[in-house]
Design an enzyme around this catalytic site. Structure first.
Site, PDB file in Angstrom:
ATOM      1  N   ILE A  72       0.864  -1.172   0.000  1.00 33.87           N
ATOM      2  CA  ILE A  72       0.000   0.000   0.000  1.00 33.87           C
ATOM      3  C   ILE A  72       0.905   1.228   0.000  1.00 33.87           C
ATOM      4  O   ILE A  72       1.893   1.285   0.748  1.00 33.87           O
ATOM      5  CB  ILE A  72      -0.976   0.013   1.198  1.00 33.87           C
ATOM      6  CG1 ILE A  72      -1.942   1.204   1.087  1.00 33.87           C
ATOM      7  CG2 ILE A  72      -0.242  -0.008   2.531  1.00 33.87           C
ATOM      8  CD1 ILE A  72      -3.151   1.094   2.001  1.00 33.87           C
ATOM      9  N   GLU A  81      -4.211  -1.904  11.198  1.00 32.59           N
ATOM     10  CA  GLU A  81      -2.775  -1.831  10.978  1.00 32.59           C
ATOM     11  C   GLU A  81      -2.035  -1.574  12.281  1.00 32.59           C
ATOM     12  O   GLU A  81      -0.997  -2.193  12.564  1.00 32.59           O
ATOM     13  CB  GLU A  81      -2.449  -0.731   9.962  1.00 32.59           C
ATOM     14  CG  GLU A  81      -0.966  -0.538   9.728  1.00 32.59           C
ATOM     15  CD  GLU A  81      -0.646   0.545   8.698  1.00 32.59           C
ATOM     16  OE1 GLU A  81       0.557   0.816   8.491  1.00 32.59           O
ATOM     17  OE2 GLU A  81      -1.588   1.115   8.107  1.00 32.59           O
ATOM     18  N   GLY A 102       3.042   3.425  10.502  1.00 36.32           N
ATOM     19  CA  GLY A 102       1.690   3.202  11.004  1.00 36.32           C
ATOM     20  C   GLY A 102       1.136   4.382  11.781  1.00 36.32           C
ATOM     21  O   GLY A 102       0.053   4.303  12.372  1.00 36.32           O
TER      22      GLY A 102
END
Length: 381
Positions: free
Chosen positions: A125, A244, A365
């Site tokens: 991603i 995540e 993250g």
């Protein structure tokens, strides 16, 4: 403290993960670290073993089609325990999977999910850019509609699995004048004209996990490669970021537990001034403190996994888990290196590698500072 998160079926899956890692990853990991990338075949082997797509519908080769993050957590924990931090399975299973299972059409799922589960399609991603990390609203990569196509222009960086990825979920602006409300998610497949990869980025830790720059230069993809709702990409990202962050927290606690076990054993066997170093009160107290903090972290993370499975994990609690466990990981790693003395600074000692690998956990993250901002806003401040 005995934990009660897992059931016998998860213990069986844990045994499968351990056998797989012992056979397919551990013997090769040192070479992968030197190469800066894992062998492609390990992905296909993981697919054949049933380790990819645990919550993907069996129709596409997945493990079940129902949300039970405990399977994800088991694999994440075992990868850390084995020291195989080059494997990007967590990014694939924990981060990318929900975008491809929850935001796609039936035709898109048929195109992408079988390869996702078999290991023939490695995924990534692409959010971060040279000028936009935690500030997703500041991205500049654009996707302009041109007939039946979307034309992408821009650059992404720090992309995990970026060099190997066959399928990349790209965050791009489709309505630049709308700021964060004009972002969409577009799938770009390997080999698409205008899509290229830059240099393999040299990192301080996680050396076997390929991290790359991605470039889009008039990259034309079919408009049908847009997933989710156009101009609602920011909301899709916000909905999936807790998962995540939970994944990162799971890995952080597993790393703390491994480091602590290694160091306690070292403190029992390493002697100084005629006795094991663990017999010195300062060292014994320090290990007691770390053991207590790690137990508390494990209890909270297990609670968060259960809450996620029940559909109740809040954005705030995911942020709490992420910042607390990753900061604890860096603390445990630092203290354990210190207790190892000069040996802790030697690359061949697992504690040294774990120290290097831990540092990025508080950054990707969402940084610790961003996590605290989210929590503070949740307090109405």
């Amino acid at each position: 403290m005995e934990q009660h998160l897992y059931e016998p079926v998860h213990d069986e899956f844990r045994d499968l993960c351990r056998r797989f890692l012992t056979r397919e990853a551990v013997p090769h990991h040192e070479r992968w670290e030197a190469d800066g990338i894992v062998d492609r075949e390990v992905w296909r082997a993981a697919g054949a073993a049933g380790l990819l797509g645990p919550d993907v519908d069996p129709e596409y080769g997945g493990g079940g089609g129902q949300r039970d993050f405990r399977f994800n957590a088991v694999l994440d924990e075992e990868i850390v325990a084995a020291g195989c931090t080059g494997l990007g399975f967590g990014l694939h299973n924990d981060v990318v999977a929900p975008y491809l299972t929850e935001l796609t059409t039936g035709d898109q799922r048929k195109r992408w999910l079988p390869g996702f589960c078999s290991g023939d399609l490695v995924t990534a991603i692409a959010m971060s850019e040279p000028g936009a990390g935690s500030d997703l609203a500041g991205i500049r990569t654009s996707a302009v509609r041109d007939g039946d196509s979307l034309v992408l222009n821009g650059q992404k960086t720090f992309i995990t699995n970026g060099e190997m990825a066959d399928l990349v979920v790209v965050v791009a602006k489709t309505a630049p004048d709308q700021g964060a409300h004009g972002v969409s998610l577009v799938v770009v497949e390997s080999g698409t004209p205008g899509f290229s990869r830059g240099r393999r980025l040299a990192k301080v830790g996680l050396k076997a996990n390929d991290t790359a720059e991605l470039f889009f230069d008039d990259c034309r993809v079919p408009a049908e490669n847009l997933i989710g709702t156009e101009n609602h990409g920011f909301y899709h990202l916000m909905a999936n970021l807790p998962r995540e962050r939970l994944s990162i927290a799971v890995a952080a606690v597993a790393a703390c537990e491994k480091l602590l076990a290694l160091t306690i054993e070292y403190a029992r066997s390493r002697e100084a001034f005629g006795r094991p170093i663990g017999r010195f009160q300062h060292n014994r107290f320090l290990l007691a403190e770390l053991d207590t903090e790690v137990t508390i972290a494990r209890t909270f993370v297990n609670h968060c996994v259960a809450e996620f499975n029940a559909g109740r994990l809040s954005v705030t609690d995911a942020a709490k888990a992420k910042w607390w466990t990753t900061e604890l990981q860096t603390k445990v790693a630092d203290r354990c290196v210190q207790l190892h003395g000069g040996y802790g600074f030697m690359a061949e000692y697992p504690v040294a590698k774990a120290w290097l690998d831990s540092r990025v956990q508080t950054i990707y993250g969402g940084t610790t500072e961003i996590m605290k901002e989210i929590i503070g806003r949740g307090l109405g401040l």
